[in-house]
Each structure stands twice: as structure tokens, then as C-alpha cells.
Design an enzyme around this catalytic site. Sequence first.
Site, PDB file in Angstrom:
ATOM      1  N   GLN A  71     -28.589  -3.244  21.019  1.00 54.20           N
ATOM      2  CA  GLN A  71     -28.776  -2.577  22.317  1.00 54.20           C
ATOM      3  C   GLN A  71     -27.496  -1.892  22.818  1.00 54.20           C
ATOM      4  O   GLN A  71     -27.235  -1.841  24.017  1.00 54.20           O
ATOM      5  CB  GLN A  71     -29.326  -3.544  23.373  1.00 54.20           C
ATOM      6  CG  GLN A  71     -30.768  -3.957  23.062  1.00 54.20           C
ATOM      7  CD  GLN A  71     -31.471  -4.648  24.205  1.00 54.20           C
ATOM      8  OE1 GLN A  71     -30.859  -5.334  25.019  1.00 54.20           O
ATOM      9  NE2 GLN A  71     -32.780  -4.473  24.278  1.00 54.20           N
TER      10      GLN A  71
ATOM     11  N   MET B 251     -51.207  23.255  36.433  1.00 60.17           N
ATOM     12  CA  MET B 251     -50.261  24.353  36.589  1.00 60.17           C
ATOM     13  C   MET B 251     -50.071  25.087  35.259  1.00 60.17           C
ATOM     14  O   MET B 251     -50.003  26.320  35.214  1.00 60.17           O
ATOM     15  CB  MET B 251     -48.924  23.846  37.126  1.00 60.17           C
ATOM     16  CG  MET B 251     -47.947  24.954  37.475  1.00 60.17           C
ATOM     17  SD  MET B 251     -48.592  26.106  38.706  1.00 60.17           S
ATOM     18  CE  MET B 251     -48.005  25.361  40.229  1.00 60.17           C
TER      19      MET B 251
ATOM     20  N   LYS C 292     -20.455  -6.742  29.181  1.00 54.47           N
ATOM     21  CA  LYS C 292     -20.897  -8.103  29.505  1.00 54.47           C
ATOM     22  C   LYS C 292     -19.716  -9.048  29.740  1.00 54.47           C
ATOM     23  O   LYS C 292     -19.761  -9.904  30.619  1.00 54.47           O
ATOM     24  CB  LYS C 292     -21.801  -8.621  28.377  1.00 54.47           C
ATOM     25  CG  LYS C 292     -22.613  -9.847  28.771  1.00 54.47           C
ATOM     26  CD  LYS C 292     -23.693 -10.166  27.741  1.00 54.47           C
ATOM     27  CE  LYS C 292     -24.477 -11.403  28.171  1.00 54.47           C
ATOM     28  NZ  LYS C 292     -25.533 -11.743  27.196  1.00 54.47           N
TER      29      LYS C 292
END
Lengths: 577, 206
Positions: A129, A492, A178
Site C-alpha cells: 500500500q 448531456m 506511520k
Amino acid sequence: MKEKQATELLDAKEATTITGAEALLLALIQEQVDTIFGYPGGAIMPIYDALYDYQDKLKHVLVRHEQGGIHAAQGFARSSGKVGVVFATSGPGATNLVTGLADALIDSTPLVCITGQVFAHLLGTDAFQEADVISISAPVTKWNYQVTDANEIPEVLAKAFHFAKSGRPGPVLIDIAKNAQLQKFEFKGYTPCSHVRSYRPKPIVRKEYIEQAAALINAAEKPFVLWGQGVILGSAEEEFKTFIEKAGIPSAWTIMGAGALPSDHPLNVGMLGMHGNYGPNVLTNECDVLIAIGMRFDDRVTGRLDKYAKQAKVIHLDIDPSEIDKNVKTTVPVWGDCKETLPALTELVEQKEHKEWLQKFKDYEQQEVDAVIREELFPTAGEMTMGEVIQHLNELTGGEAIIVTDVGQHQMVACRYAKLNHTRSNITSGGLGTMGFALPAAIGAKFGAPDRTVVAVMGDGGFQMTLQELGTIMQSGVDVKMLILNNQFLGMVRQWQELFHDRRYSFVDITSPDFVALASSYRIAGKSVNKREDLHEALNEMLTHKGSYLLEVMVTKENNVFPMVPQGSSVSEIRLK
Amino acid sequence: MDNQAHNEKQEYNITVYTENQIGLLNRIATIFSRRKLNIESLNTSPSEIEGIHRFTIVIHVTPEVVRKLAGQIEKQVEVLKVYYNTNDDVIWQEMALYKVPTEVIAEKALVERLLRVNGARVVVIRKDYTVFETTGHREETDNLIKVLQPFGLIEFVRSARIAIIKHSEGFNRKLREFEGREPHHDVVENEYLDRKAKGLYDVMYP
């Protein structure tokens, strides 16, 4: 117990040993933050662990996706005027913020986003991560910074809030490794930041430019004011109203400026731009002095630039010097905070009325009513139109609600026709045009303005982009009225394909689930209506229902939004059909 | 200045004073890459003031574009000041290094004369190779490549451009003005607007 502790820590005369995570939360408390939108994960766990003890001071809203979290924070900031705060973890948590950051940057929304990051010693190792969030977010933030040592936290947070909310506001991202969250350090209290040597949020207002601007305005026969969100961001709604009332100048708004002046104010002549009102667009090319206030001449507002207001002298009031002369060349640049520049200008302008000139806007308005508006708002036969839904909504809210819109046809219709009595009542993704914005932004808007009714007007396409946030509504119990205008098309794009691509409807036919059943699975009440006679009562039920409610209105499939300035055309070439 | 001249591309030297902050180079670079503009040369190094870095960026654009670029760079919260100047407004140099086989130099006196004529200076002499350096404008350093090529030029490298602004008073005084809690009048002043008023949009001096 913790409440006492937080106050003690902040007031303490001597340094206290605490973790980086706790210092972060104390900084938020000191910055008057009370609501956080977030989603936990591995690299932000120490912050969430500290948050466990601060739940009484910091309300955390658990969203269902980080994009939902940041749009909610945007909605919060836009309805409350405060800084929106987001928590997300490293890697995918942080990359999911990117759309919201880009949206907040282009729409000048003050945000402080806190992302977790892998341990500093793992940076650059392709750790689990890990993503290079600082590089990824650099072009879409006003400022970002990576913290790898807890000692940096108080000062960095103070700067983050200062940058986010001062000058031209914008999103700031703080990426905290961290180890810094876990690290214990000597916390010496928190001092808010008010000056950074490289940053100049507020300029000196130059008197000679105010004088030149006033002279142009006083000599003008056909002055025209364009205002944008700058008036709202600068909390200068009153100053703005006083200015236009004294000088008697017809005023039109960009989509981001809607609501800064009440819809029914006699000098409010309507919306600018591609799907704006007829008069404001046509008369842009007829006015003699154009006064732009807190707006940035977006291409959707100006149409073809080389045919834009060429006859006019242009006065541009903006706090961001890089906006001046960026798109439209100005005759008189008024660099400054409109909270200061507008009163200075008001003092020097002559009390005037421009009756004949204002009448011109009214004449064009009548043409627009005859050609477009009457049929759109008060149809008597055929399928329902988006406009009539907004018209009924206006009748029921009286213009008191906050209208949050998504992106597409319904957005243009809602912004054109919604009655807004108050500022900070129109929340939409104006610059970036982010589909999926409305549902999470409405959640945030309600947290930011709990006493007001919040209606999210959405299309069937945009709603499906972030509908996971129904879970956030269910869990937090927030009261959001969801109004889906379902034309069974990506309307649209379909409109453009009809008008400019020979009706080759390429992948705009979108199917939808049973929205009412979907809401019901989240324990949210709802209804779907497809008959005109049921519309008013259904809207009433939605608005009076205690708690969130989803109303789907089946509207005509192939309606086009008009007037329209086709891309590449001049504003005065606006088409009524 | 007529309109045509105003829109012609030319070389500009952009000078940026910044905080020494990680990631700022990336932020500044994306201001160019976002507009698909190629940076011709980029130098960044500590300035005469501790903690302040100075960028020299060379770019080939119109006056209109360089003005907008400067505005966007100065908008970055960690950028103190941006100037942009035409080549006429600066004194600029690039440095170049040339590696040539020593035996050729030793054998042919001609080479030594060529080097002297071209203002080159010996940096290192070893048995196998010799390194010369020279400074100058692009044409001058280019010219020496051509001269040395027939003599077995082994390697060549050129630095980014550095430029001194002719009208500059330096940055020390300016910095003190920035640092004040109530910044000096000149600091919160918009020089762009001043330039505009004087019709001098395309030239900026510190």
C-alpha cells in the site's frame, strides 16, 4: 476523561510527551475542526487509534469510499465556510482522493486531507500500500507535505490550515508516515499559523485602480456585473449587494456564484455561460463596461474568447493575481480581497439606476420565457420535464433549501431554475464537472449546515457513480433528500450527440437498478413517480419525511437543455432551440 | 510594441527564488509539462541566502505565455519570487567539459592552439585522456565540439544555463521584506499590475 485531557494538553505550559497521532488530533481540535470524513486502513491506524479517545470532540463520519469522503468534505466546506477534513490511508486510500482534490482545487474549496503513509524506512521500496502520494497529488493541491517525524506535526498542520483557508482557498494534503504517527515526542502546544514568508494571500488594495474602476463605472451607460464564487469565498455578499444596488448595475452569475445574491433580487438578471440565460449572454457583447467580481472567465462562461465582450472596458476584481489577464484582457485590474475592494469601490461610485439597460435584460428574459422557460417549467401535456420538477421543488422549499447538484443536464436545469434565497445554498462541481459529486457532497453539506434542508439533485448516471454512499447515510443517520431525475440516458452527452454528432447515440443509453428498492435495502425510504399529477405530493412527502428520502422522477428521455452557446461559438450566438 | 512582435516566440530566462522544499521541483516542472512546454534548460542550486534556492529556467515561448507561466509559478505557496527576462536583460553562461585523448594533444600542437583560441582551460591531464573546460554561450561551446571532433573527442557534457539579471539588486533586501510579519509594501504589491500600467508587460526586473 479525554476531553479534559485535550484541553490540558493544549493549555499546558510545559512540554508533554505524546504521539504524533495525538498531536495531529489536538491540532485539529485547536483549528475548531468538529467533523472528519474518513476511511481507516493500515497506514493510518495509529491516528484512528488515537481518535478512539477523542470521539466526543471530533465526530468521524465513516464513508464507503475515499472519493465519497473527500466530496463530503467539499460539501461540508461549501455549506459551512469551514475547512473540510478528510482521513484516508496510504496507497489506494490516498489515490482515491485525487478526483476530489482536483475538484476542490479548481473550485477553490478549503480542505485539509490527512493520508497515512508507510513507515519512512520503507519509502521507495514498493512496500504494501505504498504510493507516491506527494508526487501524485502535487498538481491537484494548493500545498502538500510529507511528515516523517512527529516533531513536524504541529507546525505542518498549522501551515496546512493557513494555506487551505486563506487567500484563494484550496485543498492541502498532508501525508504522514506511520512511524511519525506512532513516535512519541515533546509536544509544546499548538500555535496557529498566520504568516509564511513565501506566501502572500492578501495584497494591498491599490487606490488608483479603485479610482480608475469607479471612473469607468460612473461614465458607463451600459455597465454589467458578472460575479462568481469569490463573493461567497470572501464572505462579501453584503458588500456586493450594496455595491450593485448603489451603482444600479444588472448582475449575472457564474454557476459557482449562484446564491450570493438572492434569485429574486431585482438586479439579478440570471446565469452566465453555455446554458445560462439569454439576456446575460447576448448583452455581454453589448455592455460598455464589464465588471467581473471573483470569477475566472472559464471557457464555459466566455464561449469563443476572440468574440467575447470586445466592445467593453473590462474591470476584473480577483484575489488571485494569476487570474488577471489570464483569459480576458482587463482595462482595470483590481487585485484584492473583494471584502475590501467592493466597499472601496462602492464609496466612489455614483448612485444610479440604469432603467433602460435593465429593461433590455427583461426583454430578452421575456423572449426566453416564451421560447424555452414556460414549456420547461409549466408543461401541461407529455412526459415530465426536469424543469417542472425544480419548479415544484421551489414552490415547496420557497428557496430555503441547499441544492446540491451532480453533473449534466439536471445540473444545468437545477442551477438555472432553483430559487436560492441564501448564500452557500448552491453546491455543485463547477470547474471539474465531476459526476458522482452530489450524493457525498450533500451528506457533507448537511453535516456543515444541520439546520437546513439539503436536496441532492442527481441524474441516473451520476448517482450510480457514488451510490455506495447510501451506506454512509444509513449508518450516520444524516438527513439528505435525494432527487433523481431519471431520463434513462447520459443526457448531456446524448444532447451533444444529437446536436453535433448526427444523433449517433454512442453508449449513452444507461440502464438503472430499481433505485427505490436499492434505497430500501439501505433502510432509506423512497418512491418513484412517473405521472405529473403525483409529482407535487411526492416532492412534499420527500421534504417532510423525517430522515433521508430518495425520490426518483421519470422525466422525458430526449429533452435538450436550452438556451445553449455551442462550443466554439460566441456568447451572442446563443441558441434558443 | 505592435501586436505581432508581442506574440512572437523568443527565449526567456525565468528566475525563481524558492524555499528549499522537497517536491517543489516537481510542482514547478508540472506547470510546464501541463502546457506541453519543453524546458530548454533548468538549473537549480542554493542562492546567496541560506535556505533559499534559485532556479534558472530557459524556455522558448511568446511573451503572453511566459507572463502566465510566471504567474502560475509565483502562485505556488513555497515560491518567493519569479522574474522573467529576455536574453538581452541577462548575462548568461553555460559550462562545458570535453574529454580528449592525451596523445593527440601531445602530438599536435595545433590542438593546443585551438583550445587557447576557444578559451578552453585544462582541468585534468592523465596519461590516457585530458579534460578541458570552457564557458560561454551555446554557439561557443558547440563550436569547440566541432573543433575537437576530428581529434577524437571521447566525451562531452554541458551544464544548464545560469543567468544574472542585469538590473537586479539581489535578493537579500527583498527577503527581509518577505520575512516581516507585516510584509513590506513592495512585497504585497503586484508588480504585474505595475508593469501593465506602464505597458511593460513583457519585461520584468527585480
